[in-house]
Design a protein around this motif. Structure first.
Motif, PDB file in Angstrom:
ATOM      1  N   ILE A 179       9.045  68.897  -4.763  1.00 49.52           N
ATOM      2  CA  ILE A 179       7.751  68.421  -5.267  1.00 49.52           C
ATOM      3  C   ILE A 179       7.055  69.515  -6.056  1.00 49.52           C
ATOM      4  N   ASP A 180       7.178  70.754  -5.582  1.00 47.78           N
ATOM      5  CA  ASP A 180       6.550  71.889  -6.263  1.00 47.78           C
ATOM      6  C   ASP A 180       7.126  72.081  -7.666  1.00 47.78           C
ATOM      7  N   GLU A 181       8.430  71.865  -7.809  1.00 50.13           N
ATOM      8  CA  GLU A 181       9.073  72.009  -9.119  1.00 50.13           C
ATOM      9  C   GLU A 181       8.575  70.967 -10.118  1.00 50.13           C
ATOM     10  N   GLN A 182       8.045  69.850  -9.585  1.00 52.08           N
ATOM     11  CA  GLN A 182       7.452  68.833 -10.461  1.00 52.08           C
ATOM     12  C   GLN A 182       5.993  69.139 -10.776  1.00 52.08           C
ATOM     13  N   GLY A 183       5.456  70.215 -10.174  1.00 53.89           N
ATOM     14  CA  GLY A 183       4.062  70.576 -10.385  1.00 53.89           C
ATOM     15  C   GLY A 183       3.085  69.659  -9.676  1.00 53.89           C
ATOM     16  N   LYS A 184       3.536  68.992  -8.608  1.00 50.04           N
ATOM     17  CA  LYS A 184       2.698  68.001  -7.938  1.00 50.04           C
ATOM     18  C   LYS A 184       2.389  68.352  -6.482  1.00 50.04           C
ATOM     19  N   LEU A 185       2.705  69.560  -6.057  1.00 44.85           N
ATOM     20  CA  LEU A 185       2.477  69.949  -4.657  1.00 44.85           C
ATOM     21  C   LEU A 185       1.047  70.443  -4.490  1.00 44.85           C
ATOM     22  N   THR A 186       0.197  69.564  -3.983  1.00 47.51           N
ATOM     23  CA  THR A 186      -1.192  69.938  -3.719  1.00 47.51           C
ATOM     24  C   THR A 186      -1.293  70.567  -2.333  1.00 47.51           C
ATOM     25  N   PRO A 187      -2.369  71.313  -2.057  1.00 47.11           N
ATOM     26  CA  PRO A 187      -2.549  71.882  -0.705  1.00 47.11           C
ATOM     27  C   PRO A 187      -2.568  70.798   0.374  1.00 47.11           C
ATOM     28  N   GLU A 188      -3.172  69.628   0.046  1.00 49.94           N
ATOM     29  CA  GLU A 188      -3.236  68.536   1.022  1.00 49.94           C
ATOM     30  C   GLU A 188      -1.842  67.997   1.322  1.00 49.94           C
ATOM     31  N   LEU A 189      -1.044  67.837   0.278  1.00 50.75           N
ATOM     32  CA  LEU A 189       0.317  67.330   0.468  1.00 50.75           C
ATOM     33  C   LEU A 189       1.166  68.332   1.248  1.00 50.75           C
ATOM     34  N   ALA A 190       0.999  69.623   0.954  1.00 49.80           N
ATOM     35  CA  ALA A 190       1.747  70.660   1.674  1.00 49.80           C
ATOM     36  C   ALA A 190       1.411  70.628   3.162  1.00 49.80           C
ATOM     37  N   ARG A 191       0.109  70.446   3.470  1.00 49.75           N
ATOM     38  CA  ARG A 191      -0.293  70.373   4.878  1.00 49.75           C
ATOM     39  C   ARG A 191       0.272  69.119   5.542  1.00 49.75           C
ATOM     40  N   ALA A 192       0.296  68.020   4.797  1.00 47.48           N
ATOM     41  CA  ALA A 192       0.847  66.777   5.342  1.00 47.48           C
ATOM     42  C   ALA A 192       2.334  66.929   5.649  1.00 47.48           C
ATOM     43  N   ILE A 193       3.065  67.599   4.755  1.00 49.59           N
ATOM     44  CA  ILE A 193       4.498  67.839   4.981  1.00 49.59           C
ATOM     45  C   ILE A 193       4.697  68.698   6.220  1.00 49.59           C
ATOM     46  N   ASP A 194       3.882  69.746   6.355  1.00 53.20           N
ATOM     47  CA  ASP A 194       3.999  70.629   7.521  1.00 53.20           C
ATOM     48  C   ASP A 194       3.720  69.884   8.829  1.00 53.20           C
ATOM     49  N   ALA A 195       2.834  68.880   8.770  1.00 47.26           N
ATOM     50  CA  ALA A 195       2.372  68.227  10.001  1.00 47.26           C
ATOM     51  C   ALA A 195       3.322  67.156  10.514  1.00 47.26           C
ATOM     52  N   VAL A 196       4.171  66.591   9.646  1.00 53.01           N
ATOM     53  CA  VAL A 196       5.020  65.484  10.117  1.00 53.01           C
ATOM     54  C   VAL A 196       6.016  65.983  11.157  1.00 53.01           C
ATOM     55  N   ASP A 197       6.333  65.111  12.119  1.00 51.64           N
ATOM     56  CA  ASP A 197       7.264  65.516  13.179  1.00 51.64           C
ATOM     57  C   ASP A 197       8.482  64.595  13.263  1.00 51.64           C
ATOM     58  N   SER A 198       8.707  63.801  12.201  1.00 56.15           N
ATOM     59  CA  SER A 198       9.911  62.968  12.173  1.00 56.15           C
ATOM     60  C   SER A 198      10.471  62.917  10.767  1.00 56.15           C
ATOM     61  N   LYS A 199      11.778  62.724  10.680  1.00 49.96           N
ATOM     62  CA  LYS A 199      12.435  62.647   9.378  1.00 49.96           C
ATOM     63  C   LYS A 199      11.976  61.420   8.591  1.00 49.96           C
ATOM     64  N   ILE A 200      11.688  60.327   9.295  1.00 48.49           N
ATOM     65  CA  ILE A 200      11.239  59.097   8.628  1.00 48.49           C
ATOM     66  C   ILE A 200       9.899  59.320   7.944  1.00 48.49           C
ATOM     67  N   ASP A 201       8.936  59.946   8.661  1.00 50.40           N
ATOM     68  CA  ASP A 201       7.620  60.201   8.077  1.00 50.40           C
ATOM     69  C   ASP A 201       7.721  61.169   6.899  1.00 50.40           C
ATOM     70  N   LEU A 202       8.617  62.124   7.002  1.00 54.88           N
ATOM     71  CA  LEU A 202       8.800  63.070   5.902  1.00 54.88           C
ATOM     72  C   LEU A 202       9.305  62.347   4.658  1.00 54.88           C
ATOM     73  N   GLU A 203      10.259  61.440   4.836  1.00 50.74           N
ATOM     74  CA  GLU A 203      10.796  60.707   3.684  1.00 50.74           C
ATOM     75  C   GLU A 203       9.753  59.764   3.090  1.00 50.74           C
ATOM     76  N   ASP A 204       8.818  59.250   3.927  1.00 50.60           N
ATOM     77  CA  ASP A 204       7.710  58.442   3.392  1.00 50.60           C
ATOM     78  C   ASP A 204       6.865  59.272   2.436  1.00 50.60           C
TER      79      ASP A 204
END
Length: 709
Positions: free
Chosen positions: A75-100
């Motif tokens: 996502i960062d390589e696309q220039g679309k990684l916001t701080p909110e999105l980065a925190r959301a990625i860090d917070a997920v605890d399942s592979k399904i939620d990460l893929e969402d």
């Protein structure tokens, strides 16, 4: 973000220090049986079950962490990684939620929505969504003209709607909520595939079927999925039909995007987009996702049942060191006979033909009697396959003619015996023996020591699972291998008699080292002491540390070598002996003396209270076998085939398999009978294994006999 070790500690309801210590030991190459038995001080007494779960979750969470890194980078390589999105990625605890979260940023083939964005129609989609009072057709004309990519207003609106449909289908929070809602309230519906009713009769129970997906039991879910995979059933996941104008799923999409049918100019267009998002994107994707979840849940339950049954079978009571005759029943090809000595060494083989077409009953009795007398046979093991009851009758008459009441006959499960007979292992062990006779050897040895013989067979071939070919084969293999490892190490292994396959399941050893142990034994004779094991090729210090406590040397100069006391802890025993002015040998088995000791008096910096207690318990009963006392079922002489059964009969039998819906019992008619979970006890039974386990001898009553099925 919660650290992995803390998350596992929370999930297992144990202390962080316990999990951290276990992870450290695993990273150092320690095995679970070794950690559970000999590192209790470090882990706070985590048992092998907890450690298996810990290891499984550790692997999952480490894979999740790696995937998070990959997603974040993409996502960062696309220039679309916001701080909110980065925190959301860090917070997920399942592979399904990460893929969402990742779904909107995945590189995809060109879609209608993507082409519409490229044509500059995203502002139109945005303005109509934010202000439904605007007229869609009027707004669409602003995007038409000779200089635009699309000259037709209808196509413009279709493109803008495609943008909204894709946006709705990829909104992570919405997808997650819809998935949770469908899992909570959804039903799985099944019916016969079109034109397949006649072909699908074995799935007749599921032609008009529905049940909550959350509550569907493992065996039923796997049956439905098998029917679908064979194109005999069609499945869908949905909520109960309602009378509302819009599907409840579409209503939830509308609510997420503040869409309402209030008669405004763009309302109908927006409602159409929400319904299309549900029908064409969200519902199919969620159905696929939830069916995968149903299968994952069903697989886990089925694998747990298989693992539990396998453990029960492996830890079944051994008949022990007794000369045994194995009979592998057959009709036209004859009954294969093998006699093995007390250690399982093959003494002699034969083939007799008591059944059709030869009907040489008396000749068979004479041959078997000669073998029994010559080798002083103690036990007769009869395989439970074709012609088993006829052969069992032959064994009974043989015992009567020999007039030796000390000889017993026992029906033994043949499951997997043919697999062993045709294996490379059997060929290496008996290169000059016919394949059919190897089965008789396996049957005889299986009675002597089920664990030692069954480890030679791939666990899946033993056949004590349900829908074992439908579940995740990699997960099944890992789970069953773990079960074998736990069983072998809980019993311990006599290093001077064990086969290579049995040794390979000892903690710290593998197939290569196990074979090296056997080779060393063949070249140098029996091991005299545990320290000698270090001389085996490729068995280094780490392997010795892991394996030594589970290897037994009987009648050696050091009595502790026959116990589960680890060599690293011999000094504790010697310290106790010195303090009490006793010899080590004299202390072993002296219950009164050992119970009089205060364990904490012998604790030091290296060996804590749990270890000292384990040592004293082991000295009371050194090398104790955790398996039950040997007992056999007596089949009714009047019942040999299924047509001999009648409702009301009371019979003795052996539990061969326990499933989520009941237990299968062998009563000697070549076809196991099912005791449904509702008939196992006089009270409510949640888990059949609370009542019975594989190998149990039980009394049953015949309720119904369906010969046709």
């Amino acid at each position: 973000m919660t650290p992995i070790d803390q998350q596992i500690a929370n999930e297992l309801s144990v202390q962080l220090v316990q999990v951290s210590a276990a992870i450290e030991l695993l990273n150092e190459g320690a095995t679970i049986p070794f950690i559970a038995r000999y590192r209790k001080e470090k882990t706070g007494g985590l048992d092998d079950g907890q450690l298996r779960k810990l290891e499984q979750r550790l692997s999952y969470l480490q894979q999740l962490a790696e995937r998070k890194t990959t997603v974040r980078k993409a996502i960062d390589e696309q220039g679309k990684l916001t701080p909110e999105l980065a925190r959301a990625i860090d917070a997920v605890d399942s592979k399904i939620d990460l893929e969402d979260l990742y779904a909107p940023y995945k590189q995809k083939r060109r879609t209608k929505g993507q082409m519409a964005r490229e044509a500059g129609l995203e502002p139109l989609a945005d303005v109509l969504l934010s202000n439904p009072s605007l007229n869609p057709s009027t707004e669409a004309l602003k995007y038409c003209g000779p200089d635009t990519a699309i000259s037709d207003a209808e196509n413009v609106l279709e493109g803008a709607q495609s943008i909204l449909v894709e946006r709705m289908a990829e909104e992570p929070q919405l997808v997650g909520r819809l998935r949770d809602w469908l899992w909570s309230d959804g039903q799985i519906f099944s019916k016969a595939a079109r034109g397949k009713q006649a072909e699908a009769t074995k799935f007749a129970d599921y032609f008009e079927f529905q049940q909550s997906i959350r509550e569907i039991p493992s065996h039923r879910a796997l049956a439905l999925l098998r029917g679908r995979n064979e194109s005999l059933l069609s499945l869908r996941i949905d909520v109960e039909d309602t009378d509302s104008r819009h599907h409840p799923g579409a209503v939830k999409v509308m609510a997420q995007f503040a869409i309402a049918d209030r008669g405004r100019a763009a309302d109908a267009w927006l409602v159409e987009a929400a319904e299309a998002a549900w029908k064409s994107k969200l519902h199919p994707a969620l159905t696929t996702s939830l069916l995968a979840r149903v299968k994952e849940k069903a697989d886990a339950a089925a694998i747990d049942i298989f693992k539990a049954n396998l453990k029960d079978l492996l830890l079944a009571a051994p008949a022990g060191r007794r000369t045994t005759m194995g009979l592998d029943p057959g009709i036209r090809t004859g009954v294969k006979v093998a006699v093995v000595d007390q250690t399982g060494k093959l003494l002699e083989t034969a083939t007799v033909y008591p059944h059709e077409p030869r009907n040489d009953w008396h000749g068979a009795l004479a041959t078997l009697a000669g073998l029994c007398t010559k080798h002083a046979v103690d036990l007769i093991a009869v395989g439970n396959g074709t012609a088993s009851r006829e052969t069992d009758k032959l064994a009974g008459e043989l015992i009567g003619k020999l007039q030796q009441p000390t000889i017993s006959k026992v029906m033994v499960s043949e499951a997997g015996a043919s697999v062993y007979s045709a294996s490379q292992l059997a060929a290496d062990e008996f290169p000059d023996l016919d394949v059919s006779l190897r089965g008789a050897v396996s049957i005889a040895r299986r009675l002597q020591d089920p664990l030692a013989e069954l480890v030679k067979i791939e666990p899946k071939a033993i056949g004590v699972g349900q829908y074992q070919h439908d579940v995740n084969q990699n997960e099944l293999a890992l789970s069953l291998d773990a079960a074998v490892e736990d069983c072998v190490n809980s019993v311990g292994v006599d290093i001077n008699t064990a086969s290579a396959p049995l040794l390979a399941s000892v903690a710290g050893l593998n197939a290569t080292i196990a074979q090296n142990v056997v080779n060393y034994r063949n070249d140098n004779g029996a091991f005299k002491k545990r320290s000698e094991v270090k001389k085996v090729a490729r068995l280094g210090p780490k392997a010795f540390e892991q394996a030594a406590g589970f290897l037994r040397i009987m009648d050696g100069p050091n009595p502790l070598d026959a116990s589960a006391v680890h060599p690293e802890a011999y000094e504790v025993v010697e310290r106790i002996a010195k303090a009490k002015n006793r010899s080590v040998k004299s202390m072993i088995g002296d219950d009164a003396f050992l119970k009089s000791l205060q364990p904490d008096a012998f604790v030091d910096d290296q060996f804590g209270l749990p270890t000292v207690r384990d040592i004293l318990a082991e000295l009371e009963k050194p090398g104790r076998d955790p398996r039950p006392e040997f007992r056999t079922a007596r089949f009714s002489e009047a019942v040999e085939k299924i047509t001999d059964l009648a409702p009301g009969m009371r019979l003795e039998g052996v539990v061969t398999n326990v499933t989520a819906f009941g237990a299968f019992v062998d009563v000697g008619v070549h076809q196991d009978g099912l005791v449904h979970i509702s008939e196992l006890a006089d009270q409510f039974v949640k888990d059949p294994r609370d009542i019975v386990k594989a190998g149990d001898v039980v009394n049953v009553r015949v309720k119904d006999v369906d010969v046709g099925r």
